[in-house]
Design a protein around this motif. Structure first.
Motif, PDB file in Angstrom:
ATOM      1  N   VAL A 134      -6.813   2.357   1.123  1.00  0.00           N
ATOM      2  CA  VAL A 134      -6.189   3.082   0.010  1.00  0.00           C
ATOM      3  C   VAL A 134      -7.094   4.226  -0.426  1.00  0.00           C
ATOM      4  N   GLU A 135      -8.398   3.959  -0.471  1.00  0.00           N
ATOM      5  CA  GLU A 135      -9.356   5.006  -0.842  1.00  0.00           C
ATOM      6  C   GLU A 135      -9.183   6.219   0.063  1.00  0.00           C
ATOM      7  N   THR A 146       1.515  12.891  -0.208  1.00  0.00           N
ATOM      8  CA  THR A 146       2.379  11.710  -0.315  1.00  0.00           C
ATOM      9  C   THR A 146       3.593  11.807   0.592  1.00  0.00           C
ATOM     10  N   THR A 192       0.844  -1.207   0.000  1.00  0.00           N
ATOM     11  CA  THR A 192       0.000   0.000   0.000  1.00  0.00           C
ATOM     12  C   THR A 192       0.874   1.250   0.000  1.00  0.00           C
ATOM     13  N   GLY A 232      -3.154   3.951  -8.013  1.00  0.00           N
ATOM     14  CA  GLY A 232      -4.237   3.293  -7.290  1.00  0.00           C
ATOM     15  C   GLY A 232      -5.499   4.119  -7.176  1.00  0.00           C
ATOM     16  N   SER A 233      -5.555   5.252  -7.897  1.00  0.00           N
ATOM     17  CA  SER A 233      -6.758   6.090  -7.778  1.00  0.00           C
ATOM     18  C   SER A 233      -7.939   5.457  -8.505  1.00  0.00           C
ATOM     19  N   LYS A 275      -5.289   7.829  -0.552  1.00  0.00           N
ATOM     20  CA  LYS A 275      -4.681   8.149  -1.844  1.00  0.00           C
ATOM     21  C   LYS A 275      -4.633   9.640  -2.153  1.00  0.00           C
ATOM     22  N   ASP A 276      -5.543  10.419  -1.534  1.00  0.00           N
ATOM     23  CA  ASP A 276      -5.532  11.852  -1.809  1.00  0.00           C
ATOM     24  C   ASP A 276      -4.693  12.641  -0.804  1.00  0.00           C
ATOM     25  N   LEU A 292      -6.101  -0.155  -8.926  1.00  0.00           N
ATOM     26  CA  LEU A 292      -5.786  -0.511  -7.544  1.00  0.00           C
ATOM     27  C   LEU A 292      -5.838  -2.032  -7.361  1.00  0.00           C
ATOM     28  N   LEU A 341       1.188   4.046  -2.998  1.00  0.00           N
ATOM     29  CA  LEU A 341       0.926   5.464  -2.696  1.00  0.00           C
ATOM     30  C   LEU A 341       2.158   6.312  -3.027  1.00  0.00           C
ATOM     31  N   ASN A 400       2.063   7.257  -6.413  1.00  0.00           N
ATOM     32  CA  ASN A 400       0.861   8.009  -6.796  1.00  0.00           C
ATOM     33  C   ASN A 400      -0.048   7.197  -7.690  1.00  0.00           C
TER      34      ASN A 400
END
Ligand code: FES
Ligand code: FES
Length: 148
Positions: free
Chosen positions: A132-133, A140, A96, A105-106, A136-137, A111, A100, A103
């Protein structure tokens, strides 16, 4: 540390350094249980020789937090109940963080594809996706804390 040239990274970590957080499942690159971060990228530690990683930064699940503070991905795994027996969890957490860091997996299909190398016998996938949801935003840099 003195090891044989043929010692895999997972064996060096578990047997020589007693870092048993990294799990060994298939030993053939098929389950993802042994995933660690090398220079911020996730890699199956059963598929690489320890000697090949000389001079690189290797982070296992033991090295993710700092002091009593967990890494944000570890916190999110707890928050979303993303583990059952926990055997696959160190590898899932490292993967994971790796995706991430990239960048990626959006998109849900991307994903699923990127995490497909990590097998969970308990079927914790649905909650791992929630982790992850959620993350992800996020920035980083903050997520990479102690992981690269
Ligand atoms: S133990 Fe390395 S992928 Fe299964
Ligand atoms: S939580 Fe048990 S194997 Fe994944």
């Amino acid at each position: 540390m003195k090891i044989s040239a043929w010692t895999t990274l997972v064996d060096a970590l578990r047997e020589h350094l007693q870092l048993t957080g990294t799990k060994k499942g298939c030993d053939h690159g098929q389950c993802g249980a042994c995933t660690v971060l090398i220079d911020g990228k996730h890699i199956n530690s059963c598929l690489t020789l320890a000697a090949m990683q000389t001079g690189k930064e290797i982070v296992t699940v033991e090295g993710l937090g700092s002091g009593d503070e967990l890494h944000p991905v570890q916190e999110a795994f707890i928050k979303h109940d993303a583990f059952q027996c926990g055997y696959c969890t160190p590898g899932q957490i490292c993967s994971t963080i790796g995706l991430l860091n990239m960048n990626k997996g959006s998109d849900p299909a991307e994903l699923r594809d990127l995490m497909s190398g990590n097998i969970c016998r308990c079927g914790a996938y649905a909650n791992i996706y929630k982790v992850v949801e959620e993350l992800k935003d996020r920035n980083t840099e903050a997520l990479s804390k102690n992981s690269n």
